[in-house]
Design a protein around this motif. Sequence first.
Motif, PDB file in Angstrom:
ATOM      1  N   ILE A 214      -8.512   2.679  -5.161  1.00  0.00           N
ATOM      2  CA  ILE A 214      -8.078   1.337  -5.562  1.00  0.00           C
ATOM      3  C   ILE A 214      -7.744   0.479  -4.341  1.00  0.00           C
ATOM      4  O   ILE A 214      -8.147  -0.691  -4.251  1.00  0.00           O
ATOM      5  CB  ILE A 214      -6.865   1.430  -6.503  1.00  0.00           C
ATOM      6  CG1 ILE A 214      -7.267   2.113  -7.817  1.00  0.00           C
ATOM      7  CG2 ILE A 214      -6.291   0.041  -6.785  1.00  0.00           C
ATOM      8  CD1 ILE A 214      -6.108   2.382  -8.750  1.00  0.00           C
ATOM      9  N   VAL A 215      -7.002   1.051  -3.391  1.00  0.00           N
ATOM     10  CA  VAL A 215      -6.615   0.301  -2.192  1.00  0.00           C
ATOM     11  C   VAL A 215      -7.847  -0.146  -1.412  1.00  0.00           C
ATOM     12  O   VAL A 215      -7.909  -1.279  -0.909  1.00  0.00           O
ATOM     13  CB  VAL A 215      -5.695   1.157  -1.301  1.00  0.00           C
ATOM     14  CG1 VAL A 215      -5.551   0.539   0.088  1.00  0.00           C
ATOM     15  CG2 VAL A 215      -4.324   1.312  -1.944  1.00  0.00           C
TER      16      VAL A 215
ATOM     17  N   PHE B 266      -3.780  11.797  -7.966  1.00  0.00           N
ATOM     18  CA  PHE B 266      -3.280  10.421  -7.980  1.00  0.00           C
ATOM     19  C   PHE B 266      -3.421   9.771  -6.601  1.00  0.00           C
ATOM     20  O   PHE B 266      -3.598   8.550  -6.505  1.00  0.00           O
ATOM     21  CB  PHE B 266      -1.821  10.389  -8.431  1.00  0.00           C
ATOM     22  CG  PHE B 266      -1.654  10.395  -9.926  1.00  0.00           C
ATOM     23  CD1 PHE B 266      -1.602   9.208 -10.642  1.00  0.00           C
ATOM     24  CD2 PHE B 266      -1.563  11.589 -10.620  1.00  0.00           C
ATOM     25  CE1 PHE B 266      -1.458   9.209 -12.020  1.00  0.00           C
ATOM     26  CE2 PHE B 266      -1.420  11.610 -11.998  1.00  0.00           C
ATOM     27  CZ  PHE B 266      -1.371  10.416 -12.709  1.00  0.00           C
ATOM     28  N   THR B 267      -3.345  10.573  -5.542  1.00  0.00           N
ATOM     29  CA  THR B 267      -3.533  10.036  -4.198  1.00  0.00           C
ATOM     30  C   THR B 267      -4.979   9.595  -3.988  1.00  0.00           C
ATOM     31  O   THR B 267      -5.244   8.564  -3.351  1.00  0.00           O
ATOM     32  CB  THR B 267      -3.151  11.089  -3.141  1.00  0.00           C
ATOM     33  OG1 THR B 267      -1.800  11.520  -3.356  1.00  0.00           O
ATOM     34  CG2 THR B 267      -3.262  10.511  -1.731  1.00  0.00           C
TER      35      THR B 267
ATOM     36  N   VAL C  58       0.835  -1.201   0.000  1.00  0.00           N
ATOM     37  CA  VAL C  58       0.000   0.000   0.000  1.00  0.00           C
ATOM     38  C   VAL C  58       0.872   1.254   0.000  1.00  0.00           C
ATOM     39  O   VAL C  58       0.631   2.203  -0.753  1.00  0.00           O
ATOM     40  CB  VAL C  58      -0.935   0.002   1.226  1.00  0.00           C
ATOM     41  CG1 VAL C  58      -1.628   1.353   1.387  1.00  0.00           C
ATOM     42  CG2 VAL C  58      -1.973  -1.104   1.098  1.00  0.00           C
ATOM     43  N   TYR C  59       1.912   1.253   0.828  1.00  0.00           N
ATOM     44  CA  TYR C  59       2.791   2.417   0.915  1.00  0.00           C
ATOM     45  C   TYR C  59       3.630   2.562  -0.353  1.00  0.00           C
ATOM     46  O   TYR C  59       3.870   3.677  -0.826  1.00  0.00           O
ATOM     47  CB  TYR C  59       3.701   2.300   2.136  1.00  0.00           C
ATOM     48  CG  TYR C  59       2.978   1.892   3.395  1.00  0.00           C
ATOM     49  CD1 TYR C  59       1.971   2.691   3.929  1.00  0.00           C
ATOM     50  CD2 TYR C  59       3.271   0.695   4.038  1.00  0.00           C
ATOM     51  CE1 TYR C  59       1.294   2.313   5.075  1.00  0.00           C
ATOM     52  CE2 TYR C  59       2.597   0.308   5.185  1.00  0.00           C
ATOM     53  CZ  TYR C  59       1.607   1.120   5.698  1.00  0.00           C
ATOM     54  OH  TYR C  59       0.928   0.735   6.825  1.00  0.00           O
TER      55      TYR C  59
ATOM     56  N   GLY D  92      -1.129   9.698   3.374  1.00  0.00           N
ATOM     57  CA  GLY D  92      -1.309  10.178   2.009  1.00  0.00           C
ATOM     58  C   GLY D  92      -1.581  11.665   1.946  1.00  0.00           C
ATOM     59  O   GLY D  92      -1.078  12.363   1.058  1.00  0.00           O
TER      60      GLY D  92
ATOM     61  N   TRP E 228      -5.358   6.374  -5.698  1.00  0.00           N
ATOM     62  CA  TRP E 228      -4.728   5.344  -4.859  1.00  0.00           C
ATOM     63  C   TRP E 228      -5.672   4.895  -3.748  1.00  0.00           C
ATOM     64  O   TRP E 228      -5.826   3.692  -3.502  1.00  0.00           O
ATOM     65  CB  TRP E 228      -3.439   5.912  -4.276  1.00  0.00           C
ATOM     66  CG  TRP E 228      -2.890   5.162  -3.104  1.00  0.00           C
ATOM     67  CD1 TRP E 228      -2.143   4.020  -3.121  1.00  0.00           C
ATOM     68  CD2 TRP E 228      -3.042   5.512  -1.720  1.00  0.00           C
ATOM     69  NE1 TRP E 228      -1.819   3.640  -1.844  1.00  0.00           N
ATOM     70  CE2 TRP E 228      -2.355   4.529  -0.964  1.00  0.00           C
ATOM     71  CE3 TRP E 228      -3.675   6.565  -1.052  1.00  0.00           C
ATOM     72  CZ2 TRP E 228      -2.300   4.575   0.428  1.00  0.00           C
ATOM     73  CZ3 TRP E 228      -3.625   6.601   0.329  1.00  0.00           C
ATOM     74  CH2 TRP E 228      -2.948   5.615   1.058  1.00  0.00           C
TER      75      TRP E 228
ATOM     76  N   SER F 296       2.802   1.594  -3.383  1.00  0.00           N
ATOM     77  CA  SER F 296       1.938   2.101  -4.452  1.00  0.00           C
ATOM     78  C   SER F 296       1.649   3.585  -4.267  1.00  0.00           C
ATOM     79  O   SER F 296       1.530   4.331  -5.247  1.00  0.00           O
ATOM     80  CB  SER F 296       0.631   1.306  -4.498  1.00  0.00           C
ATOM     81  OG  SER F 296      -0.086   1.427  -3.276  1.00  0.00           O
ATOM     82  N   LEU F 297       1.551   4.030  -3.009  1.00  0.00           N
ATOM     83  CA  LEU F 297       1.339   5.460  -2.744  1.00  0.00           C
ATOM     84  C   LEU F 297       2.521   6.276  -3.244  1.00  0.00           C
ATOM     85  O   LEU F 297       2.342   7.310  -3.907  1.00  0.00           O
ATOM     86  CB  LEU F 297       1.139   5.688  -1.243  1.00  0.00           C
ATOM     87  CG  LEU F 297       1.065   7.153  -0.786  1.00  0.00           C
ATOM     88  CD1 LEU F 297      -0.134   7.850  -1.413  1.00  0.00           C
ATOM     89  CD2 LEU F 297       0.999   7.237   0.735  1.00  0.00           C
TER      90      LEU F 297
ATOM     91  N   LEU G 267       2.550   6.318  -7.182  1.00  0.00           N
ATOM     92  CA  LEU G 267       1.519   7.169  -7.771  1.00  0.00           C
ATOM     93  C   LEU G 267       1.772   8.645  -7.481  1.00  0.00           C
ATOM     94  O   LEU G 267       1.521   9.506  -8.331  1.00  0.00           O
ATOM     95  CB  LEU G 267       0.140   6.759  -7.260  1.00  0.00           C
ATOM     96  CG  LEU G 267      -0.431   5.478  -7.873  1.00  0.00           C
ATOM     97  CD1 LEU G 267      -1.760   5.110  -7.236  1.00  0.00           C
ATOM     98  CD2 LEU G 267      -0.607   5.631  -9.379  1.00  0.00           C
ATOM     99  N   GLN G 268       2.284   8.960  -6.295  1.00  0.00           N
ATOM    100  CA  GLN G 268       2.571  10.361  -5.993  1.00  0.00           C
ATOM    101  C   GLN G 268       3.756  10.870  -6.811  1.00  0.00           C
ATOM    102  O   GLN G 268       3.767  12.029  -7.236  1.00  0.00           O
ATOM    103  CB  GLN G 268       2.824  10.537  -4.498  1.00  0.00           C
ATOM    104  CG  GLN G 268       1.552  10.433  -3.666  1.00  0.00           C
ATOM    105  CD  GLN G 268       1.746  10.855  -2.227  1.00  0.00           C
ATOM    106  OE1 GLN G 268       2.863  10.872  -1.711  1.00  0.00           O
ATOM    107  NE2 GLN G 268       0.658  11.186  -1.560  1.00  0.00           N
TER     108      GLN G 268
END
Length: 248
Positions: A78-79, A71-72, A26-27, A117, A75, A29-30, A33-34
């Motif tokens: 999706i998460v 984008f956050t 999760v982190y 985030g 994220w 992907s954050l 995306l950021q």
Amino acid sequence: MSLSNVTVQNVVKEQVRYKLSAYSGVYLSLVVLQLLGLLFSFNGSGMSGGGRGESFRYSIYHYTGDGVITFTLLWAFIVSIIITTRAYRNDDFTFVSNRLTSNLSNFLFLVLAAIIGAITAELSTYVLKVIMYFLPNFGPFYYTGNPYSLLVLLQGSMVTFLYIMLFAGLGYFVGTIIRLHPLLKVVVPVVLLGVLFFGGATGTGVPDIIKFFVEERSLTIFIAKSIATSFILFGASSWIFNRVEVRQ
């Protein structure tokens, strides 16, 4: 943990701790995306210009962290869908657990993830401006400073957090719905895309919902709207999950 000490609070606490350490993707992907949002932000979030004839012309580019925030939000959506999948749900039953503790731990995990985030998304604005300042072959750079920058940062982080929780709640609700029947895995995305395209073409539906939050001038009312909507989405999702037989 003995059976006499097993309470909802203890179980939820253990599940949240487990998820914070186990869901490392999760982190990651954050961050990805950021960084992607930061890359898109190099083009600027807006531009204006003017001049007098051909002898004097100027262009002004505005740089903000809006791309990173967008984008956050993606994220978070999706998460929230992913953690409703069967594989993630089954992880909860490594503990003495039920649907209530599973939903509570998911909610608290998403709250903590949203805080991270929101803070990183807000700080990205300053990172972007620093990068643009030191880029070569760049024209005059003017920074709109604010004597209450810390207060602005805190307010911005809070608003971003509320938006993230809205998208997390929506994702959690969508993830819950599509688990009710295999056919809904196709129907729900089609309906969502249809609503988005129809709303974009007619200016109604989704745009009205967006305006309901974005165009709110009062911070207090916006907070109330966001919290109420988030609780409705998470509450509805929990109610649907509670209709499912508890795994023993």
